[in-house]
Write a protein that holds these residues in place. Structure first.
Motif, short mmCIF file in Angstrom:
data_model
loop_
_atom_site.label_atom_id
_atom_site.label_comp_id
_atom_site.label_asym_id
_atom_site.label_seq_id
_atom_site.Cartn_x
_atom_site.Cartn_y
_atom_site.Cartn_z
N PRO A 21 71.16 20.31 72.56
CA PRO A 21 70.63 19.69 71.34
C PRO A 21 69.34 18.93 71.62
CG PRO A 21 72.80 18.80 71.90
CD PRO A 21 72.44 19.81 72.93
N SER A 22 68.42 19.00 70.68
CA SER A 22 67.12 18.34 70.87
C SER A 22 67.26 16.83 70.73
CB SER A 22 66.11 18.87 69.87
OG SER A 22 66.49 18.45 68.57
N THR A 58 67.86 15.11 67.22
CA THR A 58 69.18 15.01 66.61
C THR A 58 70.00 13.84 67.18
OG1 THR A 58 70.11 16.57 68.19
CG2 THR A 58 69.27 17.48 66.13
N GLN A 100 67.13 30.58 68.95
CA GLN A 100 66.98 29.18 68.56
C GLN A 100 68.33 28.56 68.24
OE1 GLN A 100 64.25 27.42 68.80
NE2 GLN A 100 63.13 29.22 69.49
N ARG A 101 69.19 29.32 67.56
CA ARG A 101 70.53 28.84 67.26
C ARG A 101 71.33 28.60 68.54
NH1 ARG A 101 73.52 32.59 63.11
NH2 ARG A 101 72.13 33.91 64.26
N ARG A 128 70.05 25.47 70.30
CA ARG A 128 70.51 24.25 69.64
C ARG A 128 71.95 23.93 69.99
NH1 ARG A 128 69.18 26.00 64.38
NH2 ARG A 128 67.02 26.55 64.65
#
Length: 57
Positions: free
Chosen positions: A49-50, A53, A41-42, A45
């Protein structure tokens, strides 16, 4: 001849990676259920990026 050997080698490597992923998938699922954290998950991200954000533009 060398080109054919390279193609065969790359295909074999591809097949080994696919089989390894299929074999390791159940172990990953069991580990996740047991609470073993994975840093995927890190990594996701950082790479993508989602939309949550972003500033909405």
């Amino acid at each position: 001849m060398l080109r054919r050997l390279r193609s065969i080698g790359l295909f074999a490597l591809y097949q080994i990676i696919i089989v390894t992923g299929i074999v390791l998938l159940p172990f990953g699922m069991v580990a996740t259920r047991m609470g073993v954290p994975f840093p995927f998950q890190r990594l996701l991200r950082l790479c993508a990026p989602s939309e949550a954000t972003t500033d909405g533009r």
